[in-house]
Write an enzyme that holds these catalytic residues in place. Structure first.
Site, PDB file in Angstrom:
ATOM      1  CB  SER A 261      -0.081  -4.606  -4.306  1.00 11.92           C
ATOM      2  OG  SER A 261      -0.906  -3.676  -3.715  1.00 11.92           O
ATOM      3  CE  LYS A 265      -1.257  -5.457   1.702  1.00  6.16           C
ATOM      4  NZ  LYS A 265      -0.823  -4.105   1.718  1.00  6.16           N
ATOM      5  CD1 TRP A 352      -3.590   2.345  -0.148  1.00  2.00           C
ATOM      6  CD2 TRP A 352      -4.194   3.958   1.269  1.00  2.00           C
ATOM      7  NE1 TRP A 352      -4.667   1.890   0.564  1.00  2.00           N
ATOM      8  CE2 TRP A 352      -5.066   2.851   1.447  1.00  2.00           C
ATOM      9  CE3 TRP A 352      -4.382   5.095   2.066  1.00  2.00           C
ATOM     10  CZ2 TRP A 352      -6.097   2.853   2.382  1.00  2.00           C
ATOM     11  CZ3 TRP A 352      -5.420   5.090   2.997  1.00  2.00           C
ATOM     12  CH2 TRP A 352      -6.262   3.984   3.145  1.00  2.00           C
ATOM     13  CG  HIS A 402      -0.081   0.616  -5.864  1.00  2.00           C
ATOM     14  ND1 HIS A 402       0.668   0.273  -4.778  1.00  2.00           N
ATOM     15  CD2 HIS A 402      -0.960  -0.404  -6.057  1.00  2.00           C
ATOM     16  CE1 HIS A 402       0.264  -0.898  -4.321  1.00  2.00           C
ATOM     17  NE2 HIS A 402      -0.727  -1.340  -5.088  1.00  2.00           N
TER      18      HIS A 402
HETATM   19  C1  GTR Z   1      -5.175  -1.661  -1.871  1.00  2.00           C
HETATM   20  C2  GTR Z   1      -4.841  -1.951  -0.441  1.00  2.00           C
HETATM   21  C3  GTR Z   1      -3.368  -2.118  -0.319  1.00  2.00           C
HETATM   22  C4  GTR Z   1      -2.779  -2.975  -1.436  1.00  2.00           C
HETATM   23  C5  GTR Z   1      -3.530  -2.921  -2.737  1.00  2.00           C
HETATM   24  C6  GTR Z   1      -3.360  -4.102  -3.675  1.00  2.00           C
HETATM   25  O1  GTR Z   1      -6.487  -1.340  -2.063  1.00  2.00           O
HETATM   26  O2  GTR Z   1      -5.293  -0.905   0.346  1.00  2.00           O
HETATM   27  O3  GTR Z   1      -3.041  -2.610   0.962  1.00  2.00           O
HETATM   28  O4  GTR Z   1      -2.600  -4.257  -1.034  1.00  2.00           O
HETATM   29  O5  GTR Z   1      -4.864  -2.813  -2.585  1.00  2.00           O
HETATM   30  O6  GTR Z   1      -3.059  -5.228  -3.278  1.00  2.00           O
HETATM   31  O7  GTR Z   1      -3.596  -3.918  -4.858  1.00  2.00           O
END
Ligand code: GTR
Length: 424
Positions: A261, A265, A352, A402
């Site tokens: 997540s 990045k 997302w 996710h």
């Molecule tokens: C979310 C965000 C994502 C992702 C995620 C995370 O809320 O929108 O870009 O990075 O968090 O890191 O858990």
């Protein structure tokens, strides 16, 4: 009667249409349907290795200047101190070492506690996975041999965090995301550190964490082109890499960087900058990670800058709802890792993060891998659920939400084993 009512209905309909057309478009509209993705043109990739190698530096500078932010110039000293060693922990499966990596500047000192777990059944130096964690080193396994973090921790229901501090009941809360047994069994060591030790993940105008250590007298915040939190976390991963390079238990040429997540990045950005990461794994990294910005599918630059104003550099805010004008896009971020192996993973319910946009970045970046003669995904189609693709670029779309699951780890370990045994 009818003749009166009809014009009235027509009039109301026309009025509603005029209002709808003149109202500003919904700023928060989320594209979650492929048919709504706008037409876009990606910044092109080079056509030869020499063209790529001469343009690579300016592409990297563009990511630095307009998206993640540049690390400010400034001297620092780095030191590594072993603080704990234990044999046969984790039910006899691992040896443990804890090392404090500390970075000092004229403004102060930052400490990064690193946990290193090595397999007990092998000798020598191990191929190693360095993973950033969200809730402290103690969160990845229940074993009390792992020291409890005393750093600021974001509260989360059921995680035993009291007054922003971990407690004994915080141990192992994230163990479901770390397939440690599988990692050790595959012959890998696992190194991990808590991302909040580099910069706590909330917006405080960059007054805590690593940023203030680099302020000069005249400044107390980053310039618009200087590092946000993701660039700081990536910098932290590089400092831990400095230590891993001199750790005898680690095979310094076979270190992969893993993140999920926001930390996916971070892994891509660190891997793009630092060739010492021999492979990069980005799990569900989405917007600002592997997903193509120009698709504006799911999370957009505007949405991410609104929810997380501290993640990117200030310059990046110019691209809110303006992705078409970004000087780069994320296929180039992936290409910056070439020809080193990179794995990008998506999850089917994680719209997302734009799974197709993540796949397309890998497919497009394949053009650079092809220049180096490396097997790639240039001719691949978006695979079905749970049908991993493994070349020098790996990709899968896991079934589900996710998250990081044992299925994801099975693919990463297969991919890394394949590449780390490749003498090429
Ligand atoms: C979310 C965000 C994502 C992702 C995620 C995370 O809320 O929108 O870009 O990075 O968090 O890191 O858990």
């Amino acid at each position: 009667m009818l003749s009166i009512r009809f014009p009235l209905v027509t009039y109301c309909f026309a009025l509603a249409l005029v209002i709808a057309c003149s109202a500003p478009q919904d700023e928060n509209r989320v594209i979650s349907n492929e048919s709504e993705v706008p037409a876009y043109i990606l910044p092109p990739l080079a056509k030869s290795v020499s063209e790529w190698e001469s343009s690579r530096g300016s592409i990297l500078r563009n990511f630095e200047t307009y998206i993640y932010g540049k690390v400010p110039e400034g001297d620092y000293e780095i030191a590594y101190q072993t603080v704990k060693e234990r044999k046969a922990v984790l039910n006899g499966k691992a040896n443990l070492k804890e090392v404090e990596v500390s970075v000092s500047t004229a403004n102060g000192k930052l400490s990064i506690p690193v946990l290193l777990l090595t397999p007990t059944n092998l000798e020598g130096s191990y191929p190693t996975i360095l993973g950033l964690n969200f809730y402290g080193n103690h969160s990845i396994h229940l074993d009390t041999a792992i020291s409890l973090s005393s750093s600021w921790m974001r509260p989360k229901q059921g995680y035993g965090i009291v007054d922003f501090q971990a407690t004994d009941s915080s141990r192992g809360v994230r163990s479901y995301r770390w397939s440690i047994d599988k990692i050790l069994k595959a012959g890998f060591a696992l190194a991990t550190f808590y991302y909040g030790d580099i910069d706590p993940d909330y917006h405080d105008e960059f007054q805590n964490g690593i940023h203030p250590l680099f302020y000069s007298h005249s400044k107390n915040g980053p310039d618009p082109n200087e590092w946000g939190a993701i660039a700081a976390w990536a910098w932290g991963a590089q400092r831990v890499m400095d230590y891993l390079q001199v750790e005898e238990l680690v095979d310094s040429k076979r270190i992969a960087l893993f993140g999920h997540s926001r930390l996916g990045k971070t892994s891509l950005w660190a891997g793009a900058q630092d060739p010492r990461f021999a492979a990069v794994i980005s799990n569900n990294s989405g917007c600002g990670g592997a997903a193509i910005f120009r698709r504006t599918f799911g999370e957009t630059s505007q949405a991410i800058n609104k929810s997380f104003p501290h993640w990117f550099c200030e310059n990046f805010k110019q691209f809110n709802r303006n992705e078409a004008n970004l000087p780069v896009d994320q296929h180039q971020l992936v290409a910056l890792i070439a020809p080193r192996p990179v794995y990008i993973a998506s999850a089917s319910a994680d719209l997302w993060a734009d799974p197709r946009g993540e796949f397309l970045a890998a497919k497009e970046a394949s053009k650079v891998y092809a220049l180096y003669g490396k097997p790639n995904l240039a001719n691949a189609l978006m695979p079905d659920i749970n049908q991993p693709l493994m070349t020098y670029l790996g990709y899968h779309l896991r079934d589900g939400k996710h998250d990081v699951t044992p299925y994801d780890w099975d693919q990463y370990l297969k991919f890394l084993t394949m590449h780390f045994n490749d003498k090429d």
